[in-house]
Write a protein that holds these residues in place. Structure first.
Motif, PDB file in Angstrom:
ATOM      1  N   GLY A  68       1.000  -1.096  -0.112  1.00  0.00           N
ATOM      2  CA  GLY A  68      -0.083   0.059  -0.028  1.00  0.00           C
ATOM      3  C   GLY A  68       0.865   1.199  -0.011  1.00  0.00           C
ATOM      4  O   GLY A  68       0.541   2.283  -0.871  1.00  0.00           O
ATOM      5  N   VAL A  69       1.893   1.180   0.781  1.00  0.00           N
ATOM      6  CA  VAL A  69       2.572   2.555   0.852  1.00  0.00           C
ATOM      7  C   VAL A  69       3.518   2.603  -0.520  1.00  0.00           C
ATOM      8  O   VAL A  69       3.658   3.579  -1.094  1.00  0.00           O
ATOM      9  N   CYS A  70       3.964   1.433  -1.099  1.00  0.00           N
ATOM     10  CA  CYS A  70       4.715   1.351  -2.300  1.00  0.00           C
ATOM     11  C   CYS A  70       3.907   2.008  -3.363  1.00  0.00           C
ATOM     12  O   CYS A  70       4.429   2.464  -4.313  1.00  0.00           O
ATOM     13  N   LEU A  71       2.525   1.984  -3.347  1.00  0.00           N
ATOM     14  CA  LEU A  71       1.631   2.496  -4.409  1.00  0.00           C
ATOM     15  C   LEU A  71       1.437   4.056  -3.941  1.00  0.00           C
ATOM     16  O   LEU A  71       0.792   4.513  -5.185  1.00  0.00           O
ATOM     17  N   GLY A  72       2.127   4.409  -3.102  1.00  0.00           N
ATOM     18  CA  GLY A  72       1.875   5.906  -2.628  1.00  0.00           C
ATOM     19  C   GLY A  72       3.172   6.542  -2.836  1.00  0.00           C
ATOM     20  O   GLY A  72       4.075   6.649  -3.824  1.00  0.00           O
ATOM     21  N   ASP A  73       3.646   6.856  -1.748  1.00  0.00           N
ATOM     22  CA  ASP A  73       4.961   7.459  -1.533  1.00  0.00           C
ATOM     23  C   ASP A  73       6.154   6.784  -1.671  1.00  0.00           C
ATOM     24  O   ASP A  73       7.368   7.304  -1.719  1.00  0.00           O
ATOM     25  N   GLY A  74       6.213   5.493  -1.405  1.00  0.00           N
ATOM     26  CA  GLY A  74       7.159   4.467  -1.556  1.00  0.00           C
ATOM     27  C   GLY A  74       7.856   4.472  -2.679  1.00  0.00           C
ATOM     28  O   GLY A  74       6.920   4.757  -3.748  1.00  0.00           O
ATOM     29  N   TYR A  75       8.908   3.793  -2.995  1.00  0.00           N
ATOM     30  CA  TYR A  75       9.543   3.783  -4.163  1.00  0.00           C
ATOM     31  C   TYR A  75      10.402   2.694  -4.507  1.00  0.00           C
ATOM     32  O   TYR A  75      10.979   1.934  -3.298  1.00  0.00           O
ATOM     33  N   GLY A  86      12.115   1.763  -0.782  1.00  0.00           N
ATOM     34  CA  GLY A  86      12.288   2.933   0.300  1.00  0.00           C
ATOM     35  C   GLY A  86      11.054   3.641   0.437  1.00  0.00           C
ATOM     36  O   GLY A  86      10.090   3.610  -0.436  1.00  0.00           O
ATOM     37  N   LEU A  87      11.339   4.564   1.497  1.00  0.00           N
ATOM     38  CA  LEU A  87      10.353   5.284   1.784  1.00  0.00           C
ATOM     39  C   LEU A  87      10.823   6.708   2.251  1.00  0.00           C
ATOM     40  O   LEU A  87      11.593   6.528   3.109  1.00  0.00           O
ATOM     41  N   LYS A  88      10.582   7.770   1.791  1.00  0.00           N
ATOM     42  CA  LYS A  88      10.985   8.992   2.267  1.00  0.00           C
ATOM     43  C   LYS A  88       9.775   9.991   2.643  1.00  0.00           C
ATOM     44  O   LYS A  88       8.784  10.363   1.834  1.00  0.00           O
ATOM     45  N   VAL A  95       7.676   6.499   8.706  1.00  0.00           N
ATOM     46  CA  VAL A  95       8.708   5.925   8.141  1.00  0.00           C
ATOM     47  C   VAL A  95       9.444   4.962   9.078  1.00  0.00           C
ATOM     48  O   VAL A  95       9.687   3.670   8.585  1.00  0.00           O
ATOM     49  N   GLU A  96       9.115   4.926  10.329  1.00  0.00           N
ATOM     50  CA  GLU A  96       9.512   3.822  11.205  1.00  0.00           C
ATOM     51  C   GLU A  96       8.728   2.692  10.975  1.00  0.00           C
ATOM     52  O   GLU A  96       9.229   1.449  10.979  1.00  0.00           O
ATOM     53  N   GLU A  97       7.238   2.712  10.864  1.00  0.00           N
ATOM     54  CA  GLU A  97       6.385   1.734  10.650  1.00  0.00           C
ATOM     55  C   GLU A  97       6.751   0.947   9.682  1.00  0.00           C
ATOM     56  O   GLU A  97       6.618  -0.218   9.391  1.00  0.00           O
ATOM     57  N   PHE A  98       7.003   1.599   8.552  1.00  0.00           N
ATOM     58  CA  PHE A  98       7.462   1.254   7.151  1.00  0.00           C
ATOM     59  C   PHE A  98       8.719   0.291   7.226  1.00  0.00           C
ATOM     60  O   PHE A  98       8.669  -0.775   6.809  1.00  0.00           O
TER      61      PHE A  98
END
Length: 250
Positions: A68-75, A86-88, A95-98
């Motif tokens: 779910g994160v990578c479909l948004g802000d993740g890369y 990653g996530l920024k 970011v800690e949870e990711f």
């Protein structure tokens, strides 16, 4: 076989005996050189992957959330022979949870976010060729379904990751989710309704962002969203809570 080679060596068997035991158990001969390289840590059959094949990825809440994160802000990106996930973001807890969930998926030690002063952002990254295959954009929605829809908890974790990334809570309480991928928003709508009875409208073209669409969570479904999905990002969760309290819903 790789794991058995190490177990047999710990029992004191010679390379020749290990080779014979592997043949007896699996019906294949491996060379003395391969056994030696495995035991000395010079190489292994995983080719640098903690999870060597996409088919070996286990469905879990952690994996669903990472998707779910990578479909948004993740890369994801390729760098030399490596593949980075990653996530920024500015929200440290996000970011800690990711990083925590990503480490759980890959069976690694906790991935702690680093703060980049020049950008004012927290970053969590790790190399994984297998996850890169799954999450490189554009992500194939058909390919992720078995991980996302494994169970209601996985669906909720996926939606939370997506809304943490691309969801917004207006000061008046309403929630909307935007993305350039129209089909993704339709998919999110279906999951919200099918699993949690959360109603939404759209997708509508975004007025301020060309090429973006958004869905809008209906006011009567905000409490269900709060209970079943929610946000990892504290400022978003707090704004939603404040609205629900002001309307007497919680």
């Amino acid at each position: 076989i790789y794991n058995d080679v190490h177990k047999l060596r710990k029992r004191g068997l010679s390379y020749t005996k290990i080779r014979e035991e592997i043949y007896r158990k699996y019906g294949v001969w491996i060379s003395i050189g391969t056994i030696s390289n495995w035991l000395r840590g010079l190489c292994n059959p995983y080719n640098g992957r903690r999870i060597p094949l996409l088919e070996l990825l286990e469905p879990s809440e952690d994996l669903a959330n990472v998707i779910g994160v990578c479909l948004g802000d993740g890369y994801t990106y390729e760098e030399g022979d490596g593949c980075v996930i990653g996530l920024k973001a500015s929200d440290k807890e996000f970011v800690e949870e990711f990083g925590r969930r990503l480490a759980n998926v890959l069976g690694r030690e906790l991935i702690r976010p680093k703060f980049r002063k020049d950008e004012g952002l927290y970053v969590a990254e790790v190399e994984s060729k297998t996850l890169h295959e799954l999450l490189k954009k554009p992500i194939d929605l058909k390919r992720i379904k078995k991980y996302v829809e494994h169970c209601p908890k996985c669906v909720a974790a996926f939606l939370r990751g997506l809304f943490d990334s691309e969801g917004h809570v207006h000061k008046r309480g309403y929630i909307y989710l935007h993305n350039t991928n129209y089909e993704l928003l339709v998919y999110a709508q279906k999951l919200l309704w099918r699993y949690f009875g959360i109603e939404s409208t759209g997708p509508w073209p975004h007025k301020q962002k060309e090429g973006y669409y958004y869905i809008y969570i209906r006011a009567e479904s905000l409490l269900k969203f709060y209970w079943y999905i929610g946000f990892t990002i504290l400022r978003k969760q707090k704004r939603l809570e404040e609205y629900l309290k002001s309307t007497g819903k919680i």
